[in-house]
Design a protein around this motif. Structure first.
Motif, short mmCIF file in Angstrom:
data_model
loop_
_atom_site.label_atom_id
_atom_site.label_comp_id
_atom_site.label_asym_id
_atom_site.label_seq_id
_atom_site.Cartn_x
_atom_site.Cartn_y
_atom_site.Cartn_z
N UNK A 159 -10.88 20.70 -45.32
CA UNK A 159 -12.10 21.49 -45.26
C UNK A 159 -13.33 20.65 -45.56
N UNK A 160 -13.16 19.55 -46.23
CA UNK A 160 -14.27 18.67 -46.57
C UNK A 160 -13.78 17.27 -46.78
N UNK A 161 -14.68 16.34 -47.08
CA UNK A 161 -14.25 14.95 -47.28
C UNK A 161 -13.34 14.83 -48.48
N UNK A 162 -12.34 13.98 -48.36
CA UNK A 162 -11.42 13.78 -49.48
C UNK A 162 -12.06 12.88 -50.53
N UNK A 163 -11.44 12.82 -51.68
CA UNK A 163 -11.85 11.88 -52.71
C UNK A 163 -11.58 10.47 -52.20
N UNK A 164 -12.57 9.62 -52.26
CA UNK A 164 -12.44 8.28 -51.69
C UNK A 164 -11.46 7.43 -52.50
N UNK A 165 -10.39 6.91 -51.89
CA UNK A 165 -9.48 6.01 -52.62
C UNK A 165 -10.19 4.69 -52.92
N UNK A 166 -9.91 4.15 -54.08
CA UNK A 166 -10.45 2.84 -54.48
C UNK A 166 -9.29 1.86 -54.43
N UNK A 167 -9.20 1.10 -53.36
CA UNK A 167 -8.00 0.28 -53.12
C UNK A 167 -8.32 -1.20 -52.90
N UNK A 168 -9.61 -1.58 -52.91
CA UNK A 168 -9.96 -2.95 -52.57
C UNK A 168 -9.57 -3.98 -53.62
N UNK A 169 -9.54 -3.57 -54.89
CA UNK A 169 -9.19 -4.50 -55.94
C UNK A 169 -10.32 -5.40 -56.37
N UNK A 170 -11.51 -5.18 -55.83
CA UNK A 170 -12.69 -5.98 -56.19
C UNK A 170 -13.92 -5.15 -55.87
N UNK A 171 -14.93 -5.21 -56.72
CA UNK A 171 -16.11 -4.38 -56.56
C UNK A 171 -16.75 -4.52 -55.18
N UNK A 172 -16.91 -5.75 -54.70
CA UNK A 172 -17.55 -5.97 -53.41
C UNK A 172 -16.74 -5.37 -52.27
N UNK A 173 -15.43 -5.49 -52.33
CA UNK A 173 -14.58 -4.94 -51.28
C UNK A 173 -14.51 -3.42 -51.36
N UNK A 174 -14.49 -2.90 -52.58
CA UNK A 174 -14.50 -1.45 -52.74
C UNK A 174 -15.76 -0.85 -52.13
N UNK A 175 -16.89 -1.52 -52.31
CA UNK A 175 -18.12 -1.00 -51.72
C UNK A 175 -18.10 -1.13 -50.20
N UNK A 176 -17.52 -2.20 -49.70
CA UNK A 176 -17.40 -2.35 -48.25
C UNK A 176 -16.59 -1.21 -47.65
N UNK A 177 -15.71 -0.61 -48.45
CA UNK A 177 -14.81 0.44 -47.97
C UNK A 177 -15.33 1.85 -48.22
N UNK A 178 -16.62 2.02 -48.41
CA UNK A 178 -17.12 3.34 -48.77
C UNK A 178 -17.31 4.28 -47.58
N UNK A 179 -16.98 3.84 -46.38
CA UNK A 179 -16.95 4.75 -45.23
C UNK A 179 -15.48 5.08 -44.95
N UNK A 180 -15.11 6.33 -45.15
CA UNK A 180 -13.72 6.75 -44.94
C UNK A 180 -13.48 7.01 -43.46
N UNK A 181 -12.28 6.65 -43.00
CA UNK A 181 -11.89 6.85 -41.60
C UNK A 181 -13.00 6.38 -40.65
N UNK A 182 -13.49 5.14 -40.79
CA UNK A 182 -14.69 4.70 -40.05
C UNK A 182 -14.55 4.75 -38.54
#
Length: 233
Positions: A9-32
């Motif tokens: 029904x809405x966006x899911x909670x974003x998984x944090x899977x990058x293992x590094x702050x910079x990569x986690x931020x790069x992954x902030x678009x879900x299902x891009x």
């Protein structure tokens, strides 16, 4: 990442899977690349929520920044635009490294786009003691034994770009650190992560997400191929 067949029904909670702050931020678009695309940093308020989620800033600091952003919307919008540009740079830079390796010539070309963000971050930085919530871009419950005695900090309470500076600094550290060779891209989606497996054999951003979806897709494909083969006889 989310499969095309997923219903919500809405966006899911974003998984944090990058293992590094910079990569986690790069992954902030879900299902891009899929139908359920959702930008978890689409607004400045989104950016604050993500920053508290990864414990880059505290809830109280986020509250102060949120109130400040309402009083200074133009500055908040500039900080948001800067964050989005930085995210593009991180995906381009570390995506290239994940796919082609950290070659000096090509990486140096990408560095020219990252450098202004790092320059601004370091110009606003000061030195502080150990942070119990964040070590070397990893989010933990406390400092590890042997952690550096000092860290960069951005103490200005009126700096709306404080949500950009730590990410840029973390990216610069990753670029010249031992972990750079472990930067990988998910075999199923565009997300980036640090492969800390012993044999550098991790294929997916998350085994319970893309890994499971990939296995299901292969199983369905094998069943379909078996049915087609049976129909031919």
């Amino acid at each position: 990442m989310e499969t095309a067949s997923t219903r919500r029904s809405g966006p899911r909670e974003l998984p944090i899977v990058g293992g590094h702050l910079a990569l986690d931020f790069a992954n902030t678009v879900d299902d891009p690349l899929g139908p359920q695309r959702h930008d978890h940093a689409a607004t400045y308020d989104d950016l604050l929520r993500w920053s508290t989620k990864v414990r880059m800033i505290s809830e109280s600091q986020a509250g102060r920044l949120r109130r400040l952003a309402r009083r200074r919307p133009d500055e908040a919008f500039q900080a948001l635009e800067s964050a989005h540009e930085l995210r593009d740079v991180l995906n381009e830079l570390f995506g290239h490294i994940a796919e082609s390796g950290p070659g000096v010539t090509q990486t140096a070309k990408h560095w020219t786009r990252l450098r202004p963000f790092v320059t601004d971050a370091m110009a606003a930085a000061t030195l502080a003691g150990p942070d119990p919530d964040d070590r070397d871009g990893h989010h933990t419950s406390g400092p590890r034994p042997g952690s550096p005695p000092l860290r960069w900090a951005w103490p200005r309470p009126d700096d709306l770009a404080v949500v950009v500076h730590p990410i840029a600094a973390a990216a610069a550290d990753l670029l010249v650190g031992d972990q750079l060779r472990r930067v990988s891209r998910c075999a199923r989606c565009p997300w980036l992560f640090l492969d800390t497996s012993k044999n550098h054999s991790r294929r997916w951003c998350d085994m319970n997400d893309c890994g499971k979806a990939q296995k299901i897709e292969r199983y369905v494909a094998r069943r379909a191929a078996a049915r087609r083969g049976g129909a031919d006889h």
